[in-house]
Design a protein around this motif. Structure first.
Motif, short mmCIF file in Angstrom:
data_model
loop_
_atom_site.label_atom_id
_atom_site.label_comp_id
_atom_site.label_asym_id
_atom_site.label_seq_id
_atom_site.Cartn_x
_atom_site.Cartn_y
_atom_site.Cartn_z
N ARG A 1 10.18 -32.84 37.58
CA ARG A 1 10.24 -33.78 36.46
C ARG A 1 11.69 -34.24 36.24
O ARG A 1 11.92 -35.36 35.80
CB ARG A 1 9.68 -33.13 35.21
N GLY A 2 12.63 -33.37 36.60
CA GLY A 2 14.04 -33.73 36.48
C GLY A 2 14.60 -34.45 37.69
O GLY A 2 15.81 -34.61 37.81
N ASN A 3 13.72 -34.88 38.61
CA ASN A 3 14.09 -35.66 39.79
C ASN A 3 14.88 -34.89 40.83
O ASN A 3 15.61 -35.50 41.62
CB ASN A 3 14.85 -36.94 39.40
N CYS B 1 1.52 -42.98 43.94
CA CYS B 1 0.52 -42.05 43.41
C CYS B 1 0.60 -42.11 41.89
O CYS B 1 1.60 -41.69 41.31
CB CYS B 1 0.79 -40.64 43.90
N ALA B 2 -0.44 -42.65 41.30
CA ALA B 2 -0.50 -42.79 39.85
C ALA B 2 -1.29 -41.63 39.25
O ALA B 2 -2.42 -41.36 39.68
CB ALA B 2 -1.13 -44.11 39.47
N THR C 1 4.09 -41.96 37.82
CA THR C 1 3.88 -42.36 39.21
C THR C 1 4.95 -41.75 40.10
O THR C 1 6.12 -41.71 39.72
CB THR C 1 3.89 -43.89 39.34
N VAL C 2 4.53 -41.30 41.25
CA VAL C 2 5.46 -40.81 42.27
C VAL C 2 5.31 -41.69 43.51
O VAL C 2 4.21 -42.19 43.80
CB VAL C 2 5.21 -39.32 42.60
N TYR C 3 6.41 -41.90 44.18
CA TYR C 3 6.44 -42.79 45.34
C TYR C 3 6.92 -42.03 46.58
O TYR C 3 7.63 -41.03 46.48
CB TYR C 3 7.39 -43.96 45.09
N LEU C 4 6.51 -42.53 47.74
CA LEU C 4 7.04 -42.03 48.99
C LEU C 4 7.43 -43.23 49.83
O LEU C 4 6.56 -43.97 50.32
CB LEU C 4 6.02 -41.16 49.73
N GLN C 5 8.72 -43.45 49.97
CA GLN C 5 9.24 -44.51 50.83
C GLN C 5 9.36 -43.96 52.24
O GLN C 5 10.04 -42.95 52.46
CB GLN C 5 10.60 -44.99 50.33
N ILE D 1 11.32 -39.48 48.42
CA ILE D 1 10.39 -39.35 47.30
C ILE D 1 11.12 -39.72 46.02
O ILE D 1 12.30 -39.42 45.84
CB ILE D 1 9.83 -37.91 47.22
N SER D 2 10.42 -40.40 45.14
CA SER D 2 10.98 -40.75 43.84
C SER D 2 9.87 -40.69 42.80
O SER D 2 8.69 -40.63 43.14
CB SER D 2 11.63 -42.14 43.87
N ARG D 3 10.28 -40.73 41.56
CA ARG D 3 9.31 -40.51 40.47
C ARG D 3 9.69 -41.36 39.28
O ARG D 3 10.86 -41.44 38.92
CB ARG D 3 9.33 -39.02 40.11
N ASP D 4 8.71 -41.99 38.67
CA ASP D 4 8.90 -42.74 37.45
C ASP D 4 8.07 -42.04 36.38
O ASP D 4 6.85 -42.21 36.31
CB ASP D 4 8.44 -44.19 37.64
N ASN D 5 8.73 -41.21 35.58
CA ASN D 5 8.01 -40.42 34.58
C ASN D 5 7.34 -41.30 33.53
O ASN D 5 6.27 -40.96 33.02
CB ASN D 5 8.95 -39.42 33.92
#
Length: 114
Positions: free
Chosen positions: A53-55, A22-23, A77-81, A69-73
């Motif tokens: 935002r702090g993961n 998700c961008a 982008t947020v991801y869902l594996q 779920i992970s996030r690249d600030n």
């Protein structure tokens, strides 16, 4: 306003994996938390996971560790594996971002065949 675009959905066999992305664009500095939801036909929208935002992440108990779920600030982008997918995971998956406003993406279809 924040614009969210999901990608990565598709058709997968039971037991397989998918990674959704998700961008976010627009006023991304306002985003505090991002989440994933899903909605199966005839069902209510279901919360899956949230990341700050702090993961710091939280998950729906029903997922039993199959999703991450992970996030690249830096990339906004947020991801869902999603692993060990089941036919009952078939749904439209939505990204949500909460900051100065509540924002939704258009959704991406995930279909798990048995």
């Amino acid at each position: 306003q924040v614009r969210l675009v999901e990608s990565g959905g598709g058709l997968v066999e039971a037991g397989g994996s998918l990674r959704l992305s998700c961008a976010a664009s627009g006023n991304t500095s306002s985003i505090r938390v991002m989440s994933w939801f899903r909605q199966a036909p005839g069902q209510q929208r279901e919360w899956l996971a949230t990341i700050t935002r702090g993961n710091s992440a939280k998950y729906a108990a029903s997922l039993k560790g199959r999703f991450s779920i992970s996030r690249d600030n830096a990339k906004n982008t947020v991801y869902l594996q999603m692993d060990s997918l089941k036919p009952e995971d078939t749904a439209v998956y939505y990204c949500n971002a909460v900051g100065s406003s509540n924002n939704w993406g258009q959704g991406t279809q995930v279909t798990v065949s048995s």
